[in-house]
Design an enzyme around this catalytic site. Structure first.
Site, PDB file in Angstrom:
ATOM      1  N   ILE A 311       0.792  -1.362   0.199  1.00 23.00           N
ATOM      2  CA  ILE A 311      -0.287   0.175  -0.032  1.00 23.00           C
ATOM      3  C   ILE A 311       1.112   1.253   0.054  1.00 23.00           C
ATOM      4  CG2 ILE A 311      -1.528   1.435   0.948  1.00 23.00           C
ATOM      5  CD1 ILE A 311      -2.882  -1.491   2.198  1.00 23.00           C
ATOM      6  N   CYS A 317       1.689   6.413  -6.886  1.00 27.23           N
ATOM      7  CA  CYS A 317       0.609   6.416  -5.907  1.00 27.23           C
ATOM      8  C   CYS A 317       0.878   7.196  -4.204  1.00 27.23           C
ATOM      9  CB  CYS A 317       0.980   4.812  -5.276  1.00 27.23           C
ATOM     10  SG  CYS A 317      -0.443   4.760  -4.083  1.00 27.23           S
ATOM     11  N   ASP A 356       3.199  -5.844  -5.045  1.00 27.11           N
ATOM     12  CA  ASP A 356       2.587  -4.714  -5.297  1.00 27.11           C
ATOM     13  C   ASP A 356       2.771  -3.515  -5.564  1.00 27.11           C
ATOM     14  OD1 ASP A 356       1.156  -3.060  -7.390  1.00 27.11           O
ATOM     15  OD2 ASP A 356      -0.502  -3.664  -6.508  1.00 27.11           O
ATOM     16  N   GLY A 379       3.678  -1.996 -12.484  1.00 23.14           N
ATOM     17  CA  GLY A 379       2.792  -1.261 -13.746  1.00 23.14           C
ATOM     18  C   GLY A 379       3.736   0.792 -14.092  1.00 23.14           C
ATOM     19  N   ARG A 416     -12.524   1.675  -7.570  1.00 24.03           N
ATOM     20  CA  ARG A 416     -11.345   2.094  -6.903  1.00 24.03           C
ATOM     21  C   ARG A 416     -11.210   2.700  -5.190  1.00 24.03           C
ATOM     22  NH1 ARG A 416      -6.204  -0.375  -7.108  1.00 24.03           N
ATOM     23  NH2 ARG A 416      -5.224   0.960  -6.127  1.00 24.03           N
TER      24      ARG A 416
END
Length: 497
Positions: A311, A317, A356, A379, A416
């Site tokens: 996260i 992000c 991730d 990504g 999302r």
């Protein structure tokens, strides 16, 4: 309130200690294959990938074009869900039309179909040949085939019928449904064919194309299903899943994955449980993202096919900065790996982990795999490549590709992030990444680096790598020692995430 007795660490804070490299540790013997979905310990998974790399569920990344290329080199792409259900299903179908060896007759026409319509349908589906049946339906009596080489609209007219220009069954070399791919290819070369119809009870079972022969040889690691079609995944959300999941299953999606920045929720559990109640083990659904063992076990108990870890660590992000949520990728991964292994020992079920985020270069990928990740979701890595759907543009003499996060205003990914109506704040940014060329070249280079790392550590497969890898934290001084400035002879491009 509780404070964990740890410092949250990233992947860049560790190094691998070399292991014994034996004569068995050669590039030819190294297997990077990984399970994609949960399975009983000691048994083979329902889906296994030869290259432990999957593409992120992002508009700027996972298009059908990229999905085809990634499947060909042994990975899997997840078509993004921030679009209408029918559009996402169409993207899935576009990938499933690509088959290693045997193809379905994607375009079927009747003998009375005008050539103009034949031409349009071939162009719309990017196919080179149409099947002609008596009824015009796929299960109709096979009459022949027609390709763009069999007619020219200016010469023959758009209203001429397919029946007058097709190659009829009597003049074709065909094969029975029992034919193997090697036997079919032998017939193609023996009779100088471009296409070989495979028939069963007078109806078309499949087509074997000459143009697929070299692709099959080149992409020997391709991720394919039981019908030799390329595999593809698709993202889903916890809001419209009762409508989206059936549509994606019907389109042929091999695996689904919940798309959320925080997966530790009853909503994800309900979505996974719905899929298992409706489809059993036939429709695997990955879940996440999580950063600790509690969240992993919650999703594993719900039936998640795999769990994504991370996260706020992605390059695009900003969740950590905006919400204060997250954990260093290494700390999160080590915690969840411990929970995954304990779960497997207790239940006999192995739930793969997907790392991730937090992957800035290829060495970070090696570190994540050494720590216990089964595969990696990327990504930025894929956004830089030719096959990604974003624009390529030149800025200040250098080529870039557009790249934006699903939490950005540009993406407007309501499903999302849950911000309905006007977006109050962003959890991602909109920008550019340096253009890096072809997916095929970059993935092959990354595979070579991962293989070399495993050889240095004395491992020939990922399971042994998980078990035997020895890691050590590095100090700030260690970074300084390897960070001395050197003027390069020419600019280089690092292929890493």
């Amino acid at each position: 309130m509780k404070i964990l007795p740890e410092i949250s660490r990233t992947l860049s804070e560790y190094l691998l200690i070399p292991g014994l490299t034996t004569e068995d540790c050669t590039p030819e013997n190294v297997d990077l294959g990984a399970p994609l979905v949960r399975h009983r310990v000691g048994e083979e998974p329902g889906i296994r990938i030869a290259t432990p790399m999957v593409s992120a569920i992002m508009q700027a990344v996972s298009s059908p074009t990229l999905a085809v290329a990634l499947a060909q080199v042994g990975g899997v792409s997840f078509i993004h869900q921030n679009q209408q259900i029918e559009d996402q299903a169409a993207d899935v179908r576009a990938v499933k039309r690509h088959k290693a060896g045997f193809r379905s007759g994607e375009v079927t026409v009747a003998p009375t179909t005008p050539l103009g319509e034949v031409s349009r349908r071939l162009a719309d589906t990017e196919q080179g040949v149409a099947v002609v049946t008596q009824s015009g339906e796929a299960d109709g009596e096979f009459l022949g085939i027609i390709s763009l080489d069999d007619f020219h609209l200016e010469r023959h007219g758009a209203f001429e019928t397919a029946g007058n220009r097709m190659r009829g069954r009597d003049g074709l070399v065909t094969a029975p449904a029992t034919v193997s791919l090697s036997e079919a290819n032998e017939l193609i070369w023996q009779h100088h064919l471009d296409v070989l119809p495979v028939l069963e009870d007078g109806r078309l079972a499949s087509l074997v194309l000459k143009r697929d022969y070299q692709a099959h040889k080149t992409y020997h690691r391709a991720s394919v299903d039981g019908e030799k079609r390329l595999r593809v995944g698709a993202g889903i959300n916890s809001r419209d899943f009762k409508d989206r999941i059936p549509a994606l299953v019907e389109a042929g999606a091999d695996v689904l994955c919940l798309d959320s920045s925080d997966g530790y929720s009853v909503y994800q559990a309900r979505t996974v449980e719905f899929a298992r109640e409706e489809y059993g083990d036939d429709v695997p659904v990955g879940a996440g993202n999580v950063v600790d063992g509690r969240a992993f076990r919650y999703l594993a108990d719900a039936g998640a096919a795999f769990v994504k870890v991370g996260i706020g660590g992605g390059a695009i992000c900003t969740t950590r900065a905006q919400k204060g949520i997250g954990r260093g990728q290494a700390s999160a991964l080590l915690d969840v790996v411990e929970a995954r292994d304990a779960y497997a020992q207790e239940t006999g079920v192995y739930v793969p982990l997907c790392c991730d985020g937090g992957l800035l270069n290829d060495s970070h990928m090696a570190m994540a795999l050494a720590m216990g990740a089964d595969f990696i979701m990327l990504g930025r890595y894929f956004a830089r490549l030719d096959e990604s759907p974003s624009r390529k543009l030149q800025i200040g003499g250098q080529w870039y590709k557009e790249y934006w996060g699903e939490g950005s205003r540009r993406a407007q990914n309501e499903a999302r992030y849950g911000q309905r109506g006007q977006m109050v704040f962003e959890e991602g940014v909109d920008g550019y990444v340096p253009y890096a060329g072809s997916l095929y070249d970059n993935v092959e280079r990354t595979r070579a680096k991962l293989t070399s790392t495993m050889i240095s550590c004395g491992s020939t497969n990922l399971r042994d790598f998980h078990r035997d890898a020895v890691l050590v934290p590095v100090s700030a001084e260690s970074f300084k020692q390897t960070g001395a400035e050197v003027q390069l002879r020419r600019p280089t491009v690092d292929s890493g995430e």
